[in-house]
Design an enzyme around this catalytic site. Structure first.
Site, short mmCIF file in Angstrom:
data_model
loop_
_atom_site.label_atom_id
_atom_site.label_comp_id
_atom_site.label_asym_id
_atom_site.label_seq_id
_atom_site.Cartn_x
_atom_site.Cartn_y
_atom_site.Cartn_z
N TYR A 141 1.73 2.80 -2.47
CA TYR A 141 3.02 3.32 -1.99
C TYR A 141 3.97 3.67 -3.13
CZ TYR A 141 1.74 1.84 2.78
OH TYR A 141 1.13 1.69 3.99
N LYS A 192 -10.94 -4.02 -1.03
CA LYS A 192 -12.01 -3.04 -0.79
C LYS A 192 -12.78 -2.93 -2.10
CE LYS A 192 -13.94 0.02 1.99
NZ LYS A 192 -14.74 -0.41 3.15
N ASP A 224 -11.95 -3.46 6.03
CA ASP A 224 -12.46 -2.98 7.33
C ASP A 224 -12.96 -4.15 8.17
OD1 ASP A 224 -14.26 -3.16 5.23
OD2 ASP A 224 -15.59 -1.59 5.96
N ASP A 248 0.35 -3.62 5.20
CA ASP A 248 1.17 -2.88 6.15
C ASP A 248 0.41 -2.76 7.48
OD1 ASP A 248 3.04 -1.24 7.27
OD2 ASP A 248 2.74 0.46 5.93
N ASP A 252 0.78 -5.37 11.09
CA ASP A 252 1.17 -4.82 12.39
C ASP A 252 0.13 -5.16 13.45
OD1 ASP A 252 3.49 -3.74 11.43
OD2 ASP A 252 3.16 -1.77 12.33
#
Ligand code: NAD
Length: 360
Positions: A141, A192, A224, A248, A252
């Site tokens: 980000y 990852k 994943d 992020d 959620d």
């Protein structure tokens, strides 16, 4: 020594829910002689209306001086059409970056009394208690270079940079290992590393840090798989640590396991453990001023403040037990209401928590 707590009610339902959280904090301050001094300041749309900017200098100075901050929420339709540079949300982002609040703690707790509010089967989520530690000021980000460029053949190409240096990984690792020590002593680092070098380094550093926390059991999981496990068997997790983007998304997903956004607190910490505490939800303009907003996420944010910034775990426990007690007693704001229970408004829910504090 006295500690300064800054209240930033903000916009929409912010002032309504912060008022109830403040009542709870004031009661504990008095009952447990916590020696806290409370003050408040403007942020977001309320600050724009009063001063023309979402984060006035006086608010930023008070935030920097405070030992901890409680924020309600910012934003709303009234300020949606003004210049992007001075939108209410800039006030919040400005606070996070000016204060270097890199460590985002988002618990996903499902009180057994609310198990039917989740979209998952009650037996999968009942008693769920996960903490997601998300890096908040780095990663893809913020990485540079970034942008959209035109290639030689005239085609446009978008690009971002996923980057973490060792210092950034170690400082979020420290927050996560220490949080795990205060909870169930299990830490799952999500990356990852089968594809991205930046997370190969992330994994190496987490492994290296684990030697300093022999009481914490460290495991690793690809993002994943973590997404799949969160909806398959979420109770296997205690603390999860991950980078900005994965955090992020996963936080959620974890939040929704609990069914109601009105129940979820959060903390954003700097390197010294100073923090800003806020509910996960926004300013809910659709219900603002109606006296029906659920104040429990904000009240639970006060519990996090007491635990993580003020070193008062016993006071934090009291709030969490009081919230559980009011749910046992059947008090429900409309967002968590189901038939046969006692539907209450924001102030009555605050009253119930305050009363419960005397009964635990
Ligand atoms: P929201 O979280 O404000 O509301 C989403 C839904 O959840 C609405 O139906 C709302 O009524 C309900 N809700 C939220 N909190 C509740 C509570 N405590 N009790 C009962 N119901 C509750 O999200 P949104 O509608 O997407 O955004 C509204 C405004 O809030 C926007 O201006 C947005 O930019 C802002 N926002 C601010 C923050 C923040 O300050 N941290 C975070 C998210 C959104």
């Amino acid at each position: 020594m006295s500690k300064n707590i800054l209240m930033l009610p903000g916009d929409g339902i912010g002032p309504e829910i912060v008022t109830q959280a403040q009542r709870v904090l004031e009661k504990l301050n008095k009952d447990l002689s916590l020696d806290l001094t409370l003050s408040s300041a403007l942020v977001g749309g309320a600050a724009i209306d009063a001063t023309g900017v979402p984060l006035p200098d006086v608010t930023l100075a008070a935030a920097k001086k405070a030992d901890a901050i409680l924020l309600g929420a910012v934003g709303g339709p009234k300020w949606d059409k003004i210049d992007m540079a001075i939108r209410p949300e800039k006030g919040l982002l400005g606070l996070r970056s000016e204060m270097q609040l890199f460590g985002n703690l988002r618990p996903a707790i499902l009180y057994p009394q609310l198990a039917s509010a989740s979209t998952l089967k009650p037996e999968v989520v009942s008693g769920l208690d996960i903490l997601i530690v998300r890096e908040l000021t780095g990663g893809i980000y913020f990485g540079k270079p970034r942008g959209i460029r035109v290639l030689e053949n005239g085609e446009r190409e978008g690009y971002n940079t996923y980057v973490y240096n060792e210092t950034e990984i170690r400082r979020i690792g420290k927050v996560a290992f220490e949080a795990a020590q205060k909870r169930g002593k299990k830490l799952c680092s999500v990356d990852k590393a089968n594809v991205l070098e930046v997370t190969v380094l992330w994994r190496e550093i987490m492994d290296d840090m684990a030697k300093d926390y022999p009481d914490v059991e460290l495991s690793h999981m690809y993002v994943d798989n973590a997404a799949m496990q969160l909806v398959r068997a979420p109770k296997q997790f205690d603390v999860i640590v991950t980078g900005n983007m994965f955090g992020d998304i996963l936080s959620d997903a974890a939040a929704m396991l609990t069914g109601s956004i009105g129940m979820l607190p959060s903390a954003s910490l700097d390197i010294n453990g100073k923090g800003m505490y806020e509910p996960c939800h926004g300013s809910a303009p659709d219900i603002a001023g109606k006296g029906v907003a659920n104040p429990l996420a904000t009240i639970l944010s006060v519990a996090m403040m007491l635990r993580y910034s003020l070193e008062k775990p016993e006071a934090a426990d009291r709030i969490e037990k009081a919230v559980s007690l009011v749910l046992d007693q059947g008090f429900r704001t409309p967002d968590i209401y189901s038939d046969g229970l006692n539907k209450v408004g924001t102030v009555e829910m605050g009253d119930a928590v305050i009363k419960a504090l005397d009964n635990i």
